[in-house]
Design a protein around this motif. Structure first.
Motif, PDB file in Angstrom:
ATOM      1  N   SER A   1       0.815  -1.217   0.000  1.00  0.00           N
ATOM      2  CA  SER A   1       0.000   0.000   0.000  1.00  0.00           C
ATOM      3  C   SER A   1       0.850   1.270   0.000  1.00  0.00           C
ATOM      4  CB  SER A   1      -0.938   0.015   1.211  1.00  0.00           C
ATOM      5  OG  SER A   1      -0.229   0.298   2.410  1.00  0.00           O
ATOM      6  N   THR A   2       2.099   1.174   0.449  1.00  0.00           N
ATOM      7  CA  THR A   2       2.957   2.364   0.517  1.00  0.00           C
ATOM      8  C   THR A   2       3.857   2.522  -0.705  1.00  0.00           C
ATOM      9  OG1 THR A   2       4.665   1.154   1.745  1.00  0.00           O
ATOM     10  CG2 THR A   2       2.976   2.309   3.042  1.00  0.00           C
ATOM     11  N   LEU A   3       3.791   1.595  -1.649  1.00  0.00           N
ATOM     12  CA  LEU A   3       4.589   1.728  -2.866  1.00  0.00           C
ATOM     13  C   LEU A   3       4.127   2.937  -3.670  1.00  0.00           C
ATOM     14  CD1 LEU A   3       4.714  -1.971  -4.177  1.00  0.00           C
ATOM     15  CD2 LEU A   3       6.628  -0.654  -3.216  1.00  0.00           C
ATOM     16  N   THR A   4       5.074   3.634  -4.279  1.00  0.00           N
ATOM     17  CA  THR A   4       4.688   4.687  -5.209  1.00  0.00           C
ATOM     18  C   THR A   4       4.037   4.024  -6.424  1.00  0.00           C
ATOM     19  OG1 THR A   4       6.778   4.626  -6.412  1.00  0.00           O
ATOM     20  CG2 THR A   4       6.646   6.096  -4.475  1.00  0.00           C
ATOM     21  N   PRO A   5       3.184   4.744  -7.152  1.00  0.00           N
ATOM     22  CA  PRO A   5       2.560   4.149  -8.336  1.00  0.00           C
ATOM     23  C   PRO A   5       3.581   3.601  -9.329  1.00  0.00           C
ATOM     24  CG  PRO A   5       1.473   6.195  -7.778  1.00  0.00           C
ATOM     25  CD  PRO A   5       2.668   6.102  -6.879  1.00  0.00           C
ATOM     26  N   GLY A   6       4.672   4.319  -9.529  1.00  0.00           N
ATOM     27  CA  GLY A   6       5.700   3.841 -10.453  1.00  0.00           C
ATOM     28  C   GLY A   6       6.330   2.543  -9.989  1.00  0.00           C
ATOM     29  N   SER A   7       6.629   2.461  -8.687  1.00  0.00           N
ATOM     30  CA  SER A   7       7.225   1.238  -8.143  1.00  0.00           C
ATOM     31  C   SER A   7       6.262   0.066  -8.258  1.00  0.00           C
ATOM     32  CB  SER A   7       7.626   1.454  -6.685  1.00  0.00           C
ATOM     33  OG  SER A   7       8.636   2.436  -6.577  1.00  0.00           O
ATOM     34  N   PHE A   8       4.973   0.336  -7.997  1.00  0.00           N
ATOM     35  CA  PHE A   8       3.971  -0.727  -8.118  1.00  0.00           C
ATOM     36  C   PHE A   8       3.905  -1.234  -9.556  1.00  0.00           C
ATOM     37  CE2 PHE A   8      -0.289  -2.050  -9.328  1.00  0.00           C
ATOM     38  CZ  PHE A   8      -0.536  -3.057  -8.404  1.00  0.00           C
ATOM     39  N   LEU A   9       3.835  -0.325 -10.515  1.00  0.00           N
ATOM     40  CA  LEU A   9       3.776  -0.739 -11.916  1.00  0.00           C
ATOM     41  C   LEU A   9       5.011  -1.539 -12.307  1.00  0.00           C
ATOM     42  CD1 LEU A   9       2.339   2.493 -13.576  1.00  0.00           C
ATOM     43  CD2 LEU A   9       1.190   0.287 -13.394  1.00  0.00           C
ATOM     44  N   ASP A  10       6.200  -1.055 -11.928  1.00  0.00           N
ATOM     45  CA  ASP A  10       7.435  -1.744 -12.301  1.00  0.00           C
ATOM     46  C   ASP A  10       7.514  -3.139 -11.691  1.00  0.00           C
ATOM     47  OD1 ASP A  10       8.305   0.383 -13.810  1.00  0.00           O
ATOM     48  OD2 ASP A  10       9.540   1.249 -12.212  1.00  0.00           O
ATOM     49  N   GLU A  11       7.112  -3.244 -10.421  1.00  0.00           N
ATOM     50  CA  GLU A  11       7.285  -4.523  -9.717  1.00  0.00           C
ATOM     51  C   GLU A  11       6.238  -5.562 -10.104  1.00  0.00           C
ATOM     52  OE1 GLU A  11       7.611  -6.252  -5.126  1.00  0.00           O
ATOM     53  OE2 GLU A  11       7.858  -4.103  -5.546  1.00  0.00           O
ATOM     54  N   TYR A  12       4.989  -5.128 -10.296  1.00  0.00           N
ATOM     55  CA  TYR A  12       3.914  -6.107 -10.459  1.00  0.00           C
ATOM     56  C   TYR A  12       3.319  -6.185 -11.861  1.00  0.00           C
ATOM     57  CZ  TYR A  12       3.865  -6.658  -5.411  1.00  0.00           C
ATOM     58  OH  TYR A  12       4.224  -6.932  -4.117  1.00  0.00           O
ATOM     59  N   ILE A  13       3.359  -5.107 -12.621  1.00  0.00           N
ATOM     60  CA  ILE A  13       2.700  -5.091 -13.928  1.00  0.00           C
ATOM     61  C   ILE A  13       3.715  -5.103 -15.065  1.00  0.00           C
ATOM     62  CG2 ILE A  13       1.015  -3.905 -15.389  1.00  0.00           C
ATOM     63  CD1 ILE A  13      -0.080  -4.916 -12.670  1.00  0.00           C
ATOM     64  N   LEU A  14       4.628  -4.162 -15.068  1.00  0.00           N
ATOM     65  CA  LEU A  14       5.571  -4.035 -16.175  1.00  0.00           C
ATOM     66  C   LEU A  14       6.745  -5.004 -16.062  1.00  0.00           C
ATOM     67  CD1 LEU A  14       5.521  -0.145 -16.534  1.00  0.00           C
ATOM     68  CD2 LEU A  14       4.039  -1.874 -17.568  1.00  0.00           C
ATOM     69  N   SER A  15       6.716  -5.853 -15.047  1.00  0.00           N
ATOM     70  CA  SER A  15       7.705  -6.933 -14.952  1.00  0.00           C
ATOM     71  C   SER A  15       7.505  -7.925 -16.088  1.00  0.00           C
ATOM     72  CB  SER A  15       7.583  -7.655 -13.599  1.00  0.00           C
ATOM     73  OG  SER A  15       6.247  -8.065 -13.366  1.00  0.00           O
ATOM     74  N   CYS A  16       6.345  -7.867 -16.751  1.00  0.00           N
ATOM     75  CA  CYS A  16       6.103  -8.645 -17.966  1.00  0.00           C
ATOM     76  C   CYS A  16       6.397  -7.748 -19.166  1.00  0.00           C
ATOM     77  CB  CYS A  16       4.660  -9.150 -18.018  1.00  0.00           C
ATOM     78  SG  CYS A  16       4.249 -10.012 -19.550  1.00  0.00           S
ATOM     79  N   LYS A  17       7.403  -8.121 -19.938  1.00  0.00           N
ATOM     80  CA  LYS A  17       7.819  -7.278 -21.064  1.00  0.00           C
ATOM     81  C   LYS A  17       6.806  -7.278 -22.203  1.00  0.00           C
ATOM     82  CE  LYS A  17      10.557 -10.853 -23.463  1.00  0.00           C
ATOM     83  NZ  LYS A  17       9.971 -11.983 -22.738  1.00  0.00           N
ATOM     84  N   ASP A  18       5.821  -8.183 -22.126  1.00  0.00           N
ATOM     85  CA  ASP A  18       4.847  -8.306 -23.206  1.00  0.00           C
ATOM     86  C   ASP A  18       3.521  -7.607 -22.914  1.00  0.00           C
ATOM     87  OD1 ASP A  18       6.479  -9.954 -24.916  1.00  0.00           O
ATOM     88  OD2 ASP A  18       6.188 -11.569 -23.467  1.00  0.00           O
ATOM     89  N   VAL A  19       3.468  -6.749 -21.883  1.00  0.00           N
ATOM     90  CA  VAL A  19       2.274  -5.947 -21.623  1.00  0.00           C
ATOM     91  C   VAL A  19       2.234  -4.804 -22.635  1.00  0.00           C
ATOM     92  CG1 VAL A  19       1.134  -4.370 -20.020  1.00  0.00           C
ATOM     93  CG2 VAL A  19       2.096  -6.516 -19.188  1.00  0.00           C
ATOM     94  N   LYS A  20       1.153  -4.749 -23.406  1.00  0.00           N
ATOM     95  CA  LYS A  20       1.030  -3.739 -24.463  1.00  0.00           C
ATOM     96  C   LYS A  20      -0.079  -2.716 -24.202  1.00  0.00           C
ATOM     97  CE  LYS A  20       4.264  -5.821 -26.678  1.00  0.00           C
ATOM     98  NZ  LYS A  20       5.629  -5.211 -26.710  1.00  0.00           N
ATOM     99  N   ARG A  21      -0.975  -3.039 -23.240  1.00  0.00           N
ATOM    100  CA  ARG A  21      -2.098  -2.140 -23.003  1.00  0.00           C
ATOM    101  C   ARG A  21      -2.573  -2.288 -21.567  1.00  0.00           C
ATOM    102  NH1 ARG A  21      -6.498  -3.158 -27.208  1.00  0.00           N
ATOM    103  NH2 ARG A  21      -4.906  -2.195 -28.515  1.00  0.00           N
TER     104      ARG A  21
END
Length: 310
Positions: free
Chosen positions: A98-118
């Motif tokens: 809950s205390t992660l910055t939005p950028g850190s959250f995206l990098d760690e949990y979402i954009l850790s997959c290089k194939d996310v396009k949308r």
């Protein structure tokens, strides 16, 4: 349905992905409609959709409360599967997350997959510390990475917005018919049948007492026309929610179901009770005889209701 904890584990899956993030409590008609729209959009562009949610629900960590969740997490999985979701990412939610910055959250949990396009975002969804990860932030953060970000419109049903909050409010009023419209199904409670005081059997109306998770919401106190699923069979039933004020003085909430024309021993079995219509509020009766008279009237109403359905 493939269940993961981090999108990074999809790097070897051989697909390109779209992502939508939310709690999806209840998987109501708004969720269903929006997810099906996203699925159609993804199909046109050759993308696989990943639904990202949180386990437990953030409210259970940040502001714990009983009688809040519309569905258990296991039920939510099944409801999402029924919509057609093939990939579900269940992020282990904690105060650290809950205390992660939005950028850190995206990098760690979402954009850790290089194939996310949308990424698809709800009209009012925000994440990260202080809810600072809104649509505008995600769009700006993802633009250099060539990731498309789409904002979803608010869903309305007959010009009324549909949300998990609205459903909880309607349940608190016992308005289960209104809830059924917003869920696109009947609201239900599942749980194990446990031994009670046996008073129902003594007065001629045996009940199945359901043990359910404390975090699950229940409709307002009262008597309801219900259907009860036991194994592969579904029975007409009559369900009381409340404190049993004729017999008890405590504040514990009980869910007790009288299954019509059934007298089997189902202690220890799992049952599911669907709520169809409220008959009356719970009340304290002057005597057991008055209670029995009222239950007989409730049963007649219930039988008449189902007779009219057939």
């Amino acid at each position: 349905m493939k269940i993961i904890k981090n999108l990074g584990s999809l790097n070897e899956d051989g697909h390109q992905f779209a992502v939508t993030i939310g709690n999806f409590d209840g998987v109501h008609v708004g969720h269903q409609t929006i997810l099906k729209t996203i699925l159609d959009d993804c199909k046109k562009d050759g993308l696989e959709l990943v639904v990202v949610t949180f386990e437990p629900h953030p409210i259970q960590i940040l502001k714990p409360r009983n009688h809040f969740l519309i569905n258990s997490f296991t039920e939510k999985r099944e409801l999402l599967r029924n919509v057609g979701i093939k990939y579900l990412c269940e992020i282990d939610f904690s105060r650290d997350v809950s205390t992660l910055t939005p950028g850190s959250f995206l990098d760690e949990y979402i954009l850790s997959c290089k194939d996310v396009k949308r990424i698809y975002l709800g009209h009012d969804f925000a994440f990260g510390a202080n809810k600072s990860g809104d649509h505008q932030f995600v769009r700006e953060y993802c633009q250099p990475k060539n990731i498309d970000v789409k904002l979803l419109n608010e869903f309305t049903l007959k010009e009324k917005c549909v949300s998990s909050t609205k459903i909880r409010e309607a349940l608190s009023l016992g308005s289960v018919e209104e809830v059924s419209k917003m869920l696109n199904r009947n609201f239900f409670i599942s749980g194990m049948v446990v031994k009670g005081e046996g008073r129902g059997r003594k007065i001629g109306f045996p009940t199945a007492n359901i043990r359910f998770p404390a975090e699950r919401i229940v409709p307002a106190k009262g008597v309801y026309i219900t259907r009860t699923q036991l194994g592969d069979q579904v029975w007409d039933s009559l369900t009381n929610i409340g404190n049993n004020p004729t017999f008890n003085t405590g504040n514990d909430i009980f869910v007790e179901t009288h299954i019509l024309d059934f007298d089997g021993n189902i202690y220890g079995d799992e049952i599911t009770v669907e709520f169809i219509k409220k008959i009356r509020d719970e009340k304290k009766f002057e005597s057991v005889n008055h209670l029995v008279d009222q239950i007989k009237k409730d049963e007649v109403l219930t039988r008449d209701f189902f007779r009219g359905q057939r």
